[in-house]
Motif scaffolding. Sequence first.
Motif, PDB file in Angstrom:
ATOM      1  N   LYS A   1      23.631   4.218  23.741  1.00  0.00           N
ATOM      2  CA  LYS A   1      22.486   3.479  24.288  1.00  0.00           C
ATOM      3  C   LYS A   1      21.264   4.401  24.371  1.00  0.00           C
ATOM      4  N   ARG A   2      21.289   5.305  25.332  1.00  0.00           N
ATOM      5  CA  ARG A   2      20.178   6.259  25.419  1.00  0.00           C
ATOM      6  C   ARG A   2      20.352   7.419  24.427  1.00  0.00           C
ATOM      7  N   THR A   3      21.609   7.728  24.123  1.00  0.00           N
ATOM      8  CA  THR A   3      21.920   8.830  23.214  1.00  0.00           C
ATOM      9  C   THR A   3      22.564   8.267  21.950  1.00  0.00           C
ATOM     10  N   ARG A   4      21.849   8.371  20.822  1.00  0.00           N
ATOM     11  CA  ARG A   4      22.331   7.777  19.571  1.00  0.00           C
ATOM     12  C   ARG A   4      22.505   8.813  18.453  1.00  0.00           C
ATOM     13  N   VAL A   5      21.668   9.844  18.422  1.00  0.00           N
ATOM     14  CA  VAL A   5      21.712  10.850  17.365  1.00  0.00           C
ATOM     15  C   VAL A   5      21.802  12.225  18.007  1.00  0.00           C
ATOM     16  N   ILE A   6      22.882  12.979  17.693  1.00  0.00           N
ATOM     17  CA  ILE A   6      23.082  14.267  18.363  1.00  0.00           C
ATOM     18  C   ILE A   6      23.420  15.337  17.327  1.00  0.00           C
ATOM     19  N   LEU A   7      23.361  16.579  17.781  1.00  0.00           N
ATOM     20  CA  LEU A   7      23.696  17.741  16.964  1.00  0.00           C
ATOM     21  C   LEU A   7      24.815  18.499  17.655  1.00  0.00           C
ATOM     22  N   ASP A   8      25.877  18.811  16.895  1.00  0.00           N
ATOM     23  CA  ASP A   8      27.003  19.571  17.430  1.00  0.00           C
ATOM     24  C   ASP A   8      27.001  20.952  16.800  1.00  0.00           C
ATOM     25  N   VAL A   9      26.703  21.966  17.594  1.00  0.00           N
ATOM     26  CA  VAL A   9      26.580  23.347  17.129  1.00  0.00           C
ATOM     27  C   VAL A   9      27.948  24.021  17.212  1.00  0.00           C
ATOM     28  N   GLY A  10      28.354  24.707  16.140  1.00  0.00           N
ATOM     29  CA  GLY A  10      29.653  25.357  16.138  1.00  0.00           C
ATOM     30  C   GLY A  10      30.764  24.339  16.264  1.00  0.00           C
ATOM     31  N   CYS A  11      30.773  23.368  15.356  1.00  0.00           N
ATOM     32  CA  CYS A  11      31.557  22.143  15.523  1.00  0.00           C
ATOM     33  C   CYS A  11      33.031  22.295  15.225  1.00  0.00           C
ATOM     34  N   GLY A  12      33.455  23.394  14.585  1.00  0.00           N
ATOM     35  CA  GLY A  12      34.846  23.487  14.179  1.00  0.00           C
ATOM     36  C   GLY A  12      35.164  22.474  13.099  1.00  0.00           C
ATOM     37  N   VAL A  13      36.197  21.650  13.309  1.00  0.00           N
ATOM     38  CA  VAL A  13      36.551  20.613  12.330  1.00  0.00           C
ATOM     39  C   VAL A  13      35.858  19.298  12.640  1.00  0.00           C
ATOM     40  N   ALA A  14      34.913  19.287  13.590  1.00  0.00           N
ATOM     41  CA  ALA A  14      34.009  18.163  13.878  1.00  0.00           C
ATOM     42  C   ALA A  14      34.702  16.962  14.505  1.00  0.00           C
ATOM     43  N   SER A  15      35.756  17.185  15.277  1.00  0.00           N
ATOM     44  CA  SER A  15      36.407  16.062  15.951  1.00  0.00           C
ATOM     45  C   SER A  15      35.495  15.429  17.001  1.00  0.00           C
ATOM     46  N   PHE A  16      34.652  16.230  17.636  1.00  0.00           N
ATOM     47  CA  PHE A  16      33.721  15.702  18.633  1.00  0.00           C
ATOM     48  C   PHE A  16      32.832  14.623  18.019  1.00  0.00           C
ATOM     49  N   GLY A  17      32.231  14.927  16.866  1.00  0.00           N
ATOM     50  CA  GLY A  17      31.377  13.954  16.192  1.00  0.00           C
ATOM     51  C   GLY A  17      32.159  12.784  15.633  1.00  0.00           C
ATOM     52  N   GLY A  18      33.373  13.033  15.156  1.00  0.00           N
ATOM     53  CA  GLY A  18      34.184  11.960  14.602  1.00  0.00           C
ATOM     54  C   GLY A  18      34.550  10.902  15.625  1.00  0.00           C
ATOM     55  N   TYR A  19      34.902  11.324  16.833  1.00  0.00           N
ATOM     56  CA  TYR A  19      35.300  10.371  17.869  1.00  0.00           C
ATOM     57  C   TYR A  19      34.101   9.685  18.512  1.00  0.00           C
ATOM     58  N   LEU A  20      32.926  10.296  18.437  1.00  0.00           N
ATOM     59  CA  LEU A  20      31.731   9.661  18.993  1.00  0.00           C
ATOM     60  C   LEU A  20      31.273   8.468  18.163  1.00  0.00           C
ATOM     61  N   MET A  21      31.751   8.339  16.937  1.00  0.00           N
ATOM     62  CA  MET A  21      31.382   7.177  16.128  1.00  0.00           C
ATOM     63  C   MET A  21      31.857   5.878  16.783  1.00  0.00           C
ATOM     64  N   ASP A  22      32.947   5.956  17.538  1.00  0.00           N
ATOM     65  CA  ASP A  22      33.429   4.762  18.242  1.00  0.00           C
ATOM     66  C   ASP A  22      32.443   4.287  19.295  1.00  0.00           C
TER      67      ASP A  22
END
Length: 343
Positions: free
Chosen positions: A224-245
């Motif tokens: 809602k308020r947060t739609r586009v983010i940057l993940d620094v030092g993401c590893g295998v990027a699971s944080f970004g993958g699960y945020l798609m939900d």
Amino acid sequence: SLSLSLQIYNSSRSPTMSITVSNLLKQRRYPFIASLVLLLLFVTLFILTTNTSQPPPLYRLRQPSVTTTTPSPLTNVTNNIITDVDDSDDVSNGDGLELEWKLCPGPLAVDYIPCLDNWKVIKSLRSRRHMEHRERHCPNPKLRCLIPLPDGYKVPVRWPKSRDMIWFDNVPHLKLVEYKKEQNWVKRSGDYLLFPGGGTQFKEGVTHYIQYIEKNLPKIGWGKRTRVILDVGCGVASFGGYLMDKDVMTMSFAPKDEHEAQIQFALERGIPATLSVIGTQRLTFPDNAFDLIHCARCRVHWDGDGTGGKPLLELNRILRPGGVFIWSATPVYRDDERDKKPW
């Protein structure tokens, strides 16, 4: 032509008009009538025969004179393409362009990245204090070779299944499986690599971690308020993958370092990611681009090692006004001599 026809049509209904069909016939203006009819026929034929679905070609591609067969992934690839920007059929004047591409040689060519594996430039750097050796140093002249596919490469698993599993043969690396096995980054299961949603900072899973952040900072409002983010030092990027939900699009990035192929895992999973590092070069993102910047236990020198805190200033540039910067770390950072000052 349309205005004339309308005037003639209207004149037949109005006796006050000076120009009528009967007057034209009486005055024997047959050439005028014939010209008008021919003009109308020409306009009609032009409209019916003109095809505007495709623009005229600006150039022509000539087929290769020699037909080549499709090679296997481990053999050289040679494609000859001749382009001709002139309409003439004579190509003996040297206007054609011939390109030849071959596979990059060597056993490490599958993971070779020219701008990051430029060892000649890296060895000549005066300093590596600010991660200069992890930044881009593209070779000059540019390479003219193609990266080969790994042996046994398969069509990638489709999203959303790819978030949790990929073919092992597509990214055949096991270092993270062993090095991070207690943190559940990635696991091997037969022909697949599995991503259970773990991480250094996600001891109870990335889903719980995402909920924990929003619980402590309700104003974030995932999706809602947060739609586009940057993940620094993401590893295998699971944080970004699960945020798609949660309808959040994450750009994940990490350097090419001792944690081999972590970004390749992310890309194979279908998660937006890139190789980058916060060092001396400006990040490749515009100002005010992100609603939130996240960094989970990434060892970035936020104080800049005496450079005036340039890493924080760079994050401030790409973070929109009113955005949020989250840096999460385990309590051990409070006692680690290297991390006390940034903490």
